[in-house]
Design an enzyme around this catalytic site. Structure first.
Site, PDB file in Angstrom:
ATOM      1  CB  SER A  30      91.948  38.884 -12.949  1.00 47.99           C
ATOM      2  OG  SER A  30      90.995  38.055 -13.097  1.00 47.99           O
ATOM      3  CG  ASP A 124      92.747  35.239 -20.350  1.00 51.46           C
ATOM      4  OD1 ASP A 124      92.541  34.323 -19.340  1.00 51.46           O
ATOM      5  OD2 ASP A 124      92.668  36.622 -19.893  1.00 51.46           O
ATOM      6  CG  HIS A 158      93.184  35.111 -16.424  1.00 52.58           C
ATOM      7  ND1 HIS A 158      92.797  36.023 -16.933  1.00 52.58           N
ATOM      8  CD2 HIS A 158      93.100  35.222 -14.996  1.00 52.58           C
ATOM      9  CE1 HIS A 158      92.208  36.936 -15.929  1.00 52.58           C
ATOM     10  NE2 HIS A 158      92.345  36.281 -14.926  1.00 52.58           N
TER      11      HIS A 158
END
Length: 219
Positions: A30, A124, A158
């Protein structure tokens, strides 16, 4: 954010007696992924970098390194949506790094000395990881660099964690303090966790230890 702070960490690792060098590997997820991308692009001593659902641009806050400033990509919170369960979906809030004036936020990854592995969850919902990996690949090739390795995981959101972690489809985000939808389906997530872990180890063993094969992990 000042990259010199992380440069000190890399220098410290390279001096550690258990680190054989000549470089170290980076693993980022991330926001940590675009930070690792910046480190690999601007710092010395980085031999290989793995990025899990990461942006190709600098995000959240401007990045400072010496006399360079990479602005943050920026976002439009008004584009967020809400799921039927009341979770926030941030996928479409981020500005497009290929458009002006946001292009200045793209990290100059063509400067990196080592290879990249992009791990991409195709479901995601935090941002467009597949799109960002494609931008990275096109940019590297446009500068005469090798195409990065990209592994796509259908039905995966994600948060791609080590094997046997409970799939994280949603949670209260530590920064924004709200319930965020990350995407993904539990069964696909679980399979991605196991495979990605093995792929990451294989990548690092190849580029840090110069070993092309790796015994299967017991995890």
């Amino acid at each position: 954010m000042h990259l010199e702070y992380f440069e000190e960490a890399v220098d410290l690792m390279l001096q550690h007696p258990k680190v054989k060098g000549p470089g170290v590997g980076l693993l980022g997820f991330s926001k940590g992924g675009d930070l690792c991308l910046s480190m690999a692009s601007l710092l010395k001593g980085i031999s290989a970098t793995v990025l899990i659902n990461s942006c190709v641009a600098n995000t959240i806050t401007p990045l400072h390194y010496k006399d360079m400033i990479i602005p943050d990509l920026g976002s439009d919170p008004g584009k967020q949506t809400t799921t039927e369960s009341g979770l926030l979906d941030f996928m479409n809030i981020w500005n497009n790094p290929l458009e002006e004036p946001y292009h200045q936020s793209i990290i100059p990854l063509e400067r990196a000395q080592g290879p990249f592995l992009f791990i991409v969850g195709l479901d995601d919902r935090s941002w467009k990881s597949e799109f960002y990996a494609h931008i990275a690949s096109e940019r590297l090739q446009a500068h005469g660099k090798d195409r990065p390795q990209i592994i796509y995981y259908p039905g995966t959101g994600h948060c791609i964690d080590p094997p046997y972690f409970p799939p994280s489809v949603a949670s209260v985000h530590a920064v924004v303090g709200l319930a965020i939808f990350y995407g993904g389906e539990p069964k696909a997530h679980a399979r991605a966790h196991v495979d990605a872990w093995q792929q990451i180890q294989t990548f690092f063993h190849k580029h840090l230890n110069d070993k092309k094969s790796l015994k299967p992990s017991k995890m």
